[in-house]
Write a protein that holds these residues in place. Sequence first.
Motif, short mmCIF file in Angstrom:
data_model
loop_
_atom_site.label_atom_id
_atom_site.label_comp_id
_atom_site.label_asym_id
_atom_site.label_seq_id
_atom_site.Cartn_x
_atom_site.Cartn_y
_atom_site.Cartn_z
N GLU A 37 0.83 -1.20 0.00
CA GLU A 37 0.00 0.00 0.00
C GLU A 37 0.86 1.25 0.00
O GLU A 37 0.61 2.21 -0.73
CB GLU A 37 -0.92 0.00 1.23
N ASN A 38 1.92 1.26 0.83
CA ASN A 38 2.82 2.41 0.89
C ASN A 38 3.49 2.65 -0.45
O ASN A 38 3.63 3.78 -0.91
CB ASN A 38 3.90 2.20 1.95
N ALA A 39 3.93 1.56 -1.09
CA ALA A 39 4.62 1.69 -2.38
C ALA A 39 3.69 2.22 -3.45
O ALA A 39 4.08 3.02 -4.30
CB ALA A 39 5.19 0.33 -2.80
N THR A 40 2.42 1.77 -3.40
CA THR A 40 1.45 2.21 -4.39
C THR A 40 1.21 3.71 -4.31
O THR A 40 1.11 4.41 -5.31
CB THR A 40 0.11 1.46 -4.19
N HIS A 41 1.16 4.25 -3.09
CA HIS A 41 0.87 5.66 -2.91
C HIS A 41 2.11 6.52 -2.84
O HIS A 41 2.00 7.75 -2.88
CB HIS A 41 0.05 5.86 -1.63
N GLY A 42 3.29 5.93 -2.73
CA GLY A 42 4.51 6.71 -2.56
C GLY A 42 5.34 6.86 -3.82
O GLY A 42 6.35 7.53 -3.81
N GLY A 43 4.89 6.23 -4.92
CA GLY A 43 5.68 6.34 -6.15
C GLY A 43 6.82 5.34 -6.16
O GLY A 43 7.10 4.65 -5.19
N ALA A 44 7.47 5.26 -7.31
CA ALA A 44 8.56 4.29 -7.48
C ALA A 44 9.75 4.64 -6.59
O ALA A 44 10.07 5.81 -6.38
CB ALA A 44 8.98 4.24 -8.93
N LEU A 45 10.39 3.61 -6.08
CA LEU A 45 11.59 3.81 -5.26
C LEU A 45 12.81 3.55 -6.13
O LEU A 45 12.90 2.53 -6.79
CB LEU A 45 11.58 2.83 -4.08
N GLY A 46 13.74 4.48 -6.15
CA GLY A 46 14.95 4.31 -6.94
C GLY A 46 15.88 3.28 -6.35
O GLY A 46 15.67 2.77 -5.24
N ASP A 47 16.94 2.94 -7.09
CA ASP A 47 17.93 1.98 -6.61
C ASP A 47 18.61 2.49 -5.35
O ASP A 47 18.90 3.69 -5.22
CB ASP A 47 18.99 1.74 -7.69
N LEU A 48 18.88 1.59 -4.42
CA LEU A 48 19.66 1.94 -3.24
C LEU A 48 21.14 1.95 -3.62
O LEU A 48 21.60 1.10 -4.37
CB LEU A 48 19.42 0.92 -2.11
N SER A 49 21.87 2.92 -3.11
CA SER A 49 23.28 3.05 -3.50
C SER A 49 24.08 3.70 -2.38
O SER A 49 23.52 4.23 -1.41
CB SER A 49 23.40 3.89 -4.79
N GLY A 50 25.40 3.66 -2.52
CA GLY A 50 26.28 4.27 -1.53
C GLY A 50 27.73 3.95 -1.84
O GLY A 50 28.05 3.33 -2.87
N THR A 51 28.61 4.38 -0.95
CA THR A 51 30.05 4.19 -1.11
C THR A 51 30.64 3.70 0.21
O THR A 51 30.30 4.24 1.26
CB THR A 51 30.74 5.51 -1.50
N CYS A 52 31.49 2.69 0.14
CA CYS A 52 32.11 2.16 1.35
C CYS A 52 33.63 2.11 1.16
O CYS A 52 34.12 1.49 0.21
CB CYS A 52 31.57 0.75 1.66
N THR A 53 34.34 2.79 2.04
CA THR A 53 35.80 2.83 1.96
C THR A 53 36.41 1.57 2.58
O THR A 53 36.00 1.15 3.67
CB THR A 53 36.35 4.07 2.69
N VAL A 54 37.35 0.99 1.88
CA VAL A 54 38.04 -0.20 2.39
C VAL A 54 39.00 0.24 3.50
O VAL A 54 39.80 1.15 3.31
CB VAL A 54 38.83 -0.89 1.26
N PRO A 55 38.94 -0.39 4.66
CA PRO A 55 39.79 0.05 5.78
C PRO A 55 41.25 -0.33 5.60
O PRO A 55 41.58 -1.39 5.06
CB PRO A 55 39.18 -0.68 6.98
N ASP A 56 42.13 0.57 6.03
CA ASP A 56 43.57 0.29 6.15
C ASP A 56 44.27 -0.08 4.84
O ASP A 56 45.28 -0.78 4.85
CB ASP A 56 43.80 -0.84 7.17
N VAL A 57 43.73 0.37 3.71
CA VAL A 57 44.38 0.08 2.43
C VAL A 57 44.45 1.37 1.61
O VAL A 57 43.47 2.10 1.50
CB VAL A 57 43.60 -0.98 1.62
N LYS A 58 45.63 1.64 1.05
CA LYS A 58 45.80 2.78 0.16
C LYS A 58 46.58 2.36 -1.08
O LYS A 58 47.48 1.53 -1.00
CB LYS A 58 46.52 3.93 0.87
N LEU A 59 46.22 2.94 -2.21
CA LEU A 59 46.96 2.77 -3.45
C LEU A 59 47.30 4.16 -3.97
O LEU A 59 46.45 5.05 -3.97
CB LEU A 59 46.14 2.01 -4.49
N SER A 60 48.54 4.34 -4.39
CA SER A 60 49.01 5.66 -4.81
C SER A 60 48.79 6.68 -3.70
O SER A 60 48.53 7.85 -3.96
CB SER A 60 48.30 6.11 -6.10
N GLY A 61 48.85 6.21 -2.46
CA GLY A 61 48.73 7.10 -1.31
C GLY A 61 47.32 7.52 -0.97
O GLY A 61 47.10 8.34 -0.07
#
Length: 323
Positions: free
Chosen positions: A72-96
């Motif tokens: 019911e919520n989805a019907t009245h709330g419109g389409a939900l876009g893709d979930l997304s984000g960014t996660c940094t890898v801990p304790d690792v660096k390349l090219s500093g």
Amino acid sequence: MEADELECLAYAVAEIEALAAAYGDGLQLAALESAQLQRARALCGLESCDAEENSSSFVTGFTTLALHDAAENATHGGALGDLSGTCTVPDVKLSGQPVALRFQLPGTYPLYAAANLSVICSAPRALHDQLTQAVTSCAQRELGGCCLLTAIQELQDAAEKLAAVSAASGADAARDAAASGAGHAASQRDAAASITRQLIWFHHIKSLQKRKTIMEAARKLRLGGGCKPGFPGIIVTEGLTDDVEEFTSQIRALSWQAMQVRGKESEPLQASGSDPAALATALAAARQLPASFVEFEEAGMSDLAAMCRQAGLDALFATALKL
């Protein structure tokens, strides 16, 4: 929204919650991404769930009544876009610089679609491609199940190996290379710290191979927007300035009867190119077009126009009509 779609959404929400519990501040969501996540949790009826619950118990709480209410919520709330984000890898660096995983979860992930994964780092292109191959292979291998935690672990393992190989090549050589390339790398980071939106007009786009190349190049470079094939052909892109320029160069190298960049606009991002995670968050916040690149029907000019209009890019689309 169907029950199986809601089940997929619950798994995706649970996995992002697990990332937050495992990596803390390493998980970064832009304001729009955070709002999408909160809406997704509300649709699933999971707003009161503890973030430390595992994904299995997260989805187990999906009762028949909850499915009905969520639908019911989805019907009245419109389409939900893709979930997304960014996660940094801990304790690792390349090219500093840090290494981060950028993820976008389609609506039918994880049961029926793979996650769209990419790597953000300052490593040379060859090393970047190796890391990208590692996470995209993981996404395909784990199709039907959640893959983000596994992908981040595999990215960390691969980045650590590359960092070790790089260090073993010799500190002196590394210092010489860093000294000679410092100015160039700095200018690249500065240029990358802006977002560009662009419209390219073609006399026509008919070749299936060219259409495939366009889609693959845009997705590899993490561009948003879309392509309208046929007569005329129109491509609208949005992404980091360097990536938009690289895409244009690759497409221009193909054989065209006529190709023109008719509209282009850029704006600085509130982030430094030396911080991949912050840059990805700033890019996501600045996007006006959908983050995923799509192909419209040959008769889909009105659909392309609607996409631009919804993004507030009417003026950019109007450049396609220039004589």
